[in-house]
Design a protein around this motif. Structure first.
Motif, mmCIF file in Angstrom:
data_model
loop_
_atom_site.group_PDB
_atom_site.id
_atom_site.type_symbol
_atom_site.label_atom_id
_atom_site.label_comp_id
_atom_site.label_asym_id
_atom_site.label_seq_id
_atom_site.Cartn_x
_atom_site.Cartn_y
_atom_site.Cartn_z
ATOM 1 N N ILE A 50 0.900 -1.315 -0.070
ATOM 2 C CA ILE A 50 -0.058 -0.030 0.067
ATOM 3 C C ILE A 50 0.864 1.298 -0.065
ATOM 4 C CG2 ILE A 50 -1.556 1.167 1.258
ATOM 5 C CD1 ILE A 50 -2.640 -1.318 2.420
ATOM 6 N N VAL A 51 0.732 2.020 -0.943
ATOM 7 C CA VAL A 51 1.409 3.226 -0.963
ATOM 8 C C VAL A 51 0.776 4.664 -0.658
ATOM 9 C CG1 VAL A 51 2.829 4.890 -2.515
ATOM 10 C CG2 VAL A 51 3.045 2.260 -3.038
ATOM 11 N N CYS A 52 1.013 4.953 0.467
ATOM 12 C CA CYS A 52 0.315 6.277 0.893
ATOM 13 C C CYS A 52 1.310 7.589 0.788
ATOM 14 C CB CYS A 52 0.420 6.098 2.524
ATOM 15 S SG CYS A 52 -0.516 4.807 3.297
ATOM 16 N N ILE A 53 0.663 8.571 -0.034
ATOM 17 C CA ILE A 53 1.230 9.891 -0.350
ATOM 18 C C ILE A 53 0.476 10.931 0.401
ATOM 19 C CG2 ILE A 53 2.059 11.337 -2.189
ATOM 20 C CD1 ILE A 53 3.267 8.838 -2.560
ATOM 21 N N PHE A 54 1.539 11.736 1.262
ATOM 22 C CA PHE A 54 0.851 12.836 1.997
ATOM 23 C C PHE A 54 1.454 13.995 1.380
ATOM 24 C CE2 PHE A 54 1.159 9.100 4.891
ATOM 25 C CZ PHE A 54 0.150 9.274 5.422
ATOM 26 N N LYS A 55 0.560 15.115 1.350
ATOM 27 C CA LYS A 55 0.813 16.414 0.640
ATOM 28 C C LYS A 55 0.466 17.381 1.500
ATOM 29 C CE LYS A 55 1.644 16.670 -3.534
ATOM 30 N NZ LYS A 55 1.676 16.866 -4.921
ATOM 31 N N ASN A 56 0.730 18.643 1.252
ATOM 32 C CA ASN A 56 0.320 20.024 1.933
ATOM 33 C C ASN A 56 1.052 19.964 3.263
ATOM 34 O OD1 ASN A 56 -1.284 20.447 -0.134
ATOM 35 N ND2 ASN A 56 -3.273 20.421 1.195
ATOM 36 N N MET A 57 2.365 19.475 3.137
ATOM 37 C CA MET A 57 3.270 19.596 4.604
ATOM 38 C C MET A 57 4.492 20.656 4.088
ATOM 39 S SD MET A 57 3.629 15.689 5.869
ATOM 40 C CE MET A 57 4.299 14.999 4.437
ATOM 41 N N ASN A 58 4.430 21.510 5.045
ATOM 42 C CA ASN A 58 5.548 22.423 4.857
ATOM 43 C C ASN A 58 6.986 21.873 5.416
ATOM 44 O OD1 ASN A 58 3.610 24.389 4.167
ATOM 45 N ND2 ASN A 58 3.289 25.094 6.321
ATOM 46 N N ASN A 59 6.763 21.044 6.581
ATOM 47 C CA ASN A 59 8.349 20.530 6.880
ATOM 48 C C ASN A 59 8.116 19.273 7.749
ATOM 49 O OD1 ASN A 59 11.102 21.851 7.636
ATOM 50 N ND2 ASN A 59 10.301 20.970 9.745
ATOM 51 N N ILE A 60 9.347 18.576 7.580
ATOM 52 C CA ILE A 60 8.954 17.190 8.333
ATOM 53 C C ILE A 60 10.601 17.104 8.912
ATOM 54 C CG2 ILE A 60 9.490 15.877 5.999
ATOM 55 C CD1 ILE A 60 7.667 13.900 7.484
ATOM 56 N N ASP A 73 6.703 -3.086 11.435
ATOM 57 C CA ASP A 73 7.812 -3.707 10.497
ATOM 58 C C ASP A 73 7.233 -4.103 9.034
ATOM 59 O OD1 ASP A 73 5.785 -5.757 10.997
ATOM 60 O OD2 ASP A 73 7.733 -7.146 11.890
ATOM 61 N N LYS A 74 5.885 -3.683 8.764
ATOM 62 C CA LYS A 74 5.299 -3.585 7.683
ATOM 63 C C LYS A 74 5.890 -2.311 6.697
ATOM 64 C CE LYS A 74 1.669 -5.499 6.842
ATOM 65 N NZ LYS A 74 -0.058 -5.978 6.675
ATOM 66 N N ILE A 75 6.266 -1.325 7.556
ATOM 67 C CA ILE A 75 6.533 0.085 6.893
ATOM 68 C C ILE A 75 8.034 -0.330 6.380
ATOM 69 C CG2 ILE A 75 6.895 2.197 7.157
ATOM 70 C CD1 ILE A 75 4.742 2.398 9.249
ATOM 71 N N LYS A 76 8.214 -0.483 5.082
ATOM 72 C CA LYS A 76 9.573 -0.882 4.587
ATOM 73 C C LYS A 76 10.204 0.592 3.980
ATOM 74 C CE LYS A 76 8.726 -5.113 5.447
ATOM 75 N NZ LYS A 76 9.563 -5.952 6.798
ATOM 76 N N LEU A 77 9.478 1.387 3.330
ATOM 77 C CA LEU A 77 10.263 2.507 2.705
ATOM 78 C C LEU A 77 9.351 3.796 2.992
ATOM 79 C CD1 LEU A 77 10.584 0.930 -0.927
ATOM 80 C CD2 LEU A 77 12.401 1.408 0.715
ATOM 81 N N ILE A 78 10.087 4.801 3.209
ATOM 82 C CA ILE A 78 9.885 6.093 3.480
ATOM 83 C C ILE A 78 10.626 6.943 2.671
ATOM 84 C CG2 ILE A 78 9.268 7.803 5.282
ATOM 85 C CD1 ILE A 78 9.176 5.780 7.555
ATOM 86 N N HIS A 79 10.114 7.761 1.845
ATOM 87 C CA HIS A 79 10.781 8.664 1.126
ATOM 88 C C HIS A 79 10.018 9.890 1.090
ATOM 89 C CE1 HIS A 79 11.937 5.055 -1.829
ATOM 90 N NE2 HIS A 79 12.993 5.672 -1.018
ATOM 91 N N VAL A 80 11.196 11.103 1.314
ATOM 92 C CA VAL A 80 10.650 12.476 1.196
ATOM 93 C C VAL A 80 10.837 12.936 -0.255
ATOM 94 C CG1 VAL A 80 10.682 14.654 2.332
ATOM 95 C CG2 VAL A 80 11.303 13.000 3.750
ATOM 96 N N LEU A 81 9.560 12.994 -1.038
ATOM 97 C CA LEU A 81 9.722 13.455 -2.142
ATOM 98 C C LEU A 81 9.716 14.853 -2.482
ATOM 99 C CD1 LEU A 81 7.107 11.137 -3.746
ATOM 100 C CD2 LEU A 81 9.447 10.670 -3.393
ATOM 101 N N ALA A 86 5.960 16.030 -1.309
ATOM 102 C CA ALA A 86 5.415 15.059 -0.798
ATOM 103 C C ALA A 86 6.147 14.149 0.141
ATOM 104 C CB ALA A 86 4.491 14.224 -2.030
ATOM 105 N N LEU A 87 5.158 13.255 0.870
ATOM 106 C CA LEU A 87 6.009 12.198 1.651
ATOM 107 C C LEU A 87 5.187 10.889 1.162
ATOM 108 C CD1 LEU A 87 7.530 11.160 4.007
ATOM 109 C CD2 LEU A 87 5.632 11.346 5.660
#
Length: 221
Positions: A50-60, A73-81, A86-87
């Protein structure tokens, strides 16, 4: 083949019925890390993940990404695009087949060492701090070596070096985790999605030793 399901969500209490309960719970837990009601996300329900894309964030910041990574442990990849503001978070399904291993071409370590050393010399980093700052710059260069080069700026304010890295298209939690583990002197790692840069601080070695001695004396008292 199971059809892809893309759900755009603006409220925090509705998730697609095609998503398993355990995965919905993970997504809901991720959402608690973003209290800003303006945050919008989409869910792409694929066969293996499942690919979740988060937008409208100023800073992380790094610690928020770390909290998300430790949720399951099911969360395998986290990319800040960074280029897309987007995240991206990938949740792998239990019955997913293991992804094939891709062998990446190794960057030229000697060239990176040469370029990083030249950069540190031009930046006029103090000799006592040069070793750590060199390792930091080498790591940053490795991320983009062979692609569009990132731009690194170092400014010394008091006893702290402020690093700003621009021209990064994306950066992963795993990469930031390596940066964080380089030294206790590396702090305040965050990505500014509005300005499209990565920033962090490196405390000067002498200042760090002084602060450590003060803390030790206070404990003894």
């Amino acid at each position: 083949m199971k059809p892809q399901t893309i759900t755009k969500i603006k409220t925090r209490d509705i998730l697609n019925d095609n998503i398993e309960r355990v995965d919905r719970n993970i997504i809901q837990s991720i959402l608690t890390q973003f209290p800003n009601k303006e945050t919008v996300f989409s869910v792409n329900n694929l066969n293996t993940r499942i690919v979740c894309i988060f937008k409208n964030m100023n800073n992380i910041d790094f610690h928020t990404l770390q909290k998300i990574y430790l949720l399951s442990d099911k969360i395998k990849l986290i990319h800040v695009l960074i280029h897309a503001n987007a995240l991206e978070i990938q949740i792998h399904k239990v019955d997913a087949k293991r992804a094939p291993v891709t062998i990446k071409k190794r960057p030229n370590i000697l060239e990176i060492e040469t370029c990083a050393t030249k950069f540190i010399e031009q930046a006029k980093v103090h000799k006592s701090d040069a070793r750590l700052c060199l390792e930091v710059v080498k790591l940053l260069y490795k991320w983009t070596w062979g692609t569009a080069a990132c731009k690194v700026e170092i400014n010394l304010f008091g006893d702290t070096y402020h690093f700003t890295v621009s021209s990064l298209r994306k950066v992963s939690f795993q990469q930031l985790n390596v940066l964080n583990k380089l030294s206790d002197l590396v702090t305040d790692i965050q990505v500014n999605l509005e300005q499209k840069w990565l920033s962090f601080k490196v405390t000067r070695t002498n200042e760090y030793i002084t602060l450590s001695e003060i803390k030790l004396k206070r404990k003894k008292l």
